[in-house]
Design a protein around this motif. Structure first.
Motif, PDB file in Angstrom:
ATOM      1  N   UNK A 122      35.770  50.002  27.893  1.00  0.00           N
ATOM      2  CA  UNK A 122      36.334  48.815  28.107  1.00  0.00           C
ATOM      3  C   UNK A 122      37.829  48.772  27.825  1.00  0.00           C
ATOM      4  N   UNK A 125      39.490  50.724  30.828  1.00  0.00           N
ATOM      5  CA  UNK A 125      39.225  49.969  32.010  1.00  0.00           C
ATOM      6  C   UNK A 125      40.667  48.609  32.014  1.00  0.00           C
ATOM      7  N   UNK A 126      40.710  48.225  30.671  1.00  0.00           N
ATOM      8  CA  UNK A 126      41.710  47.279  30.389  1.00  0.00           C
ATOM      9  C   UNK A 126      43.028  47.522  30.806  1.00  0.00           C
ATOM     10  N   UNK A 129      43.454  47.922  34.368  1.00  0.00           N
ATOM     11  CA  UNK A 129      43.597  46.887  34.989  1.00  0.00           C
ATOM     12  C   UNK A 129      44.873  46.161  34.690  1.00  0.00           C
ATOM     13  N   UNK A 133      47.566  44.784  37.759  1.00  0.00           N
ATOM     14  CA  UNK A 133      47.618  43.267  37.844  1.00  0.00           C
ATOM     15  C   UNK A 133      49.001  42.756  37.617  1.00  0.00           C
ATOM     16  N   UNK A 212      50.037  45.582  23.858  1.00  0.00           N
ATOM     17  CA  UNK A 212      48.841  45.428  24.444  1.00  0.00           C
ATOM     18  C   UNK A 212      48.445  46.784  24.336  1.00  0.00           C
ATOM     19  N   UNK A 216      44.900  49.215  23.008  1.00  0.00           N
ATOM     20  CA  UNK A 216      43.997  49.889  23.640  1.00  0.00           C
ATOM     21  C   UNK A 216      43.837  51.338  23.148  1.00  0.00           C
TER      22      UNK A 216
END
Lengths: 249, 249
Positions: A122, A125-126, A129, A133, A212, A216
């Protein structure tokens, strides 16, 4: 908000985030490089970290899709080449598989990623993404953890070589190449961020992107700690003793 | 692969996944409903779980975008109505905010989600992305954890009411409505999956979707345990003592 900063002020704010949140501060990192990990903990770390390594070129490809300047793309694509190599057996991913093989995992098992922790999946993948994005400036800023990695890699290699008889300079070959690459990449990304984060909103977004990214990395070590140090392996994840070929070690 | 199953065989395989991997088996769940959590652990659980609740209607909206049958959409949109309500102050999200307010958090702080654990954020985002990107059949199958939720909710409410003086039937109002809704929704989703997962590949994908969703729930409790039971709160997340209004409790 801190108000609009000049480039040096922004760089200092970015470096403060590293000093407070980079995963060299995590107890699992210290345990790993101090030689306090069991072989199974090192295995779990290498197995999980493979997934992160394997997704970096995909992350970088999503960044390339937002670069409309060929010079910028030429610079950024070096990251993909570093990881994927110029031919089979070359590059960071292949070097990581040498490490996992030396720890007893088959390449098929590692690349299937079926034994990794859900939290690893997760978190990675975050990251992919996020880079796909968010605006290009933030995607580039999220790579700036590399500002802090040359030192951690040096510590990790010397610590691991000193403490674990089951690793060698050869099986840690991944890390030999990284400090130079990370320095080149983070110099470039830092310069880009210094030149393009010119409003308070952009500077706040850049700082948030780096926070962020620290999350991760931190989440991955938290999950390793919970599963393999505290011993609460979640359903479906690799368990010590499973699927490693001891005679391969 | 288990070979092609008939609908009853598929349903039995789905229920086995629940029996092995649903988060009622997680030690944090037992701790919560047995009354062994501190008030701060209950706070952390409610604060983090808010983010999950708040993203469910967005997840369900991504599912709606792939439904080309108005009857199917009418059925599925009930889920969004359940969470968002028919007017301000109504619905599951508003009821969840009653719980967090009763624990001393301002609605602004909770809805900002800035105090949640990064692992919570990544797990919930993974769920939304899964439902947005995977085929409709898998998105629907991933909702099937609701097959197992009526029982856990009953346990949770009676356990929490019995053990914590700081919760009441009123502040746990979210859960009063859920067993009926979850039963209706999971009956529908199970029937859909039984009728549409007709190949071995589809059945394997449906089982994988439910395993994935169990991971999404499990990771959230693992992260709560690491941060608030083991006490390793990651950088930036809510810390006991921060930002709660004691007199609101």
């Amino acid at each position: 908000m801190t108000g609009l900063m000049d480039p040096d002020g922004l760089e200092a704010a970015l470096r403060r985030i590293g000093a407070e949140r980079y995963h060299n501060l995590h107890p699992f990192h210290r345990r790993l490089h101090d030689g306090d990990c069991t072989r199974d903990e090192v295995r779990a770390w290498a197995l999980n970290r493979y997934y992160y390594q394997s997704m970096i070129p995909i992350k970088d490809a999503t960044v390339l899709t937002r670069m409309d300047d060929p010079a910028l793309r030429r610079e950024w694509r070096e990251r993909i080449i570093d990881h994927d190599g110029r031919e089979a057996g070359d590059g960071g991913i292949a070097r990581w598989l040498k490490l996992t093989a030396s720890l007893g995992f088959s390449d098929d098992y590692v690349t299937s990623t079926r034994g990794i922790l859900p939290a690893t999946r997760f978190a990675v993948e975050a990251y992919v993404n996020f880079c796909a994005k968010r605006p290009l400036l933030e995607a580039i800023a999220s790579s700036l953890t590399e500002l802090f990695s040359p030192q951690i890699i040096g510590e990790r290699v010397s610590g691991m070589l000193a403490h674990y008889r089951f690793v060698s300079r050869d099986t840690l070959g991944y890390f030999t190449a990284r400090p130079h690459q990370a320095k080149r990449d983070s110099d470039f990304a830092l310069d880009f961020v210094r030149r393009h984060a010119l409003t308070e909103a952009e500077q706040a977004a850049v700082l948030a992107a780096l926070r962020f990214k620290c999350d991760v990395l931190w989440v991955q070590l938290d999950a390793l700690w919970g599963a393999y140090v505290a011993g609460a392996v979640p359903p479906g994840a690799w368990r010590p003793g499973d699927l490693v070929q001891e005679d391969g070690v």
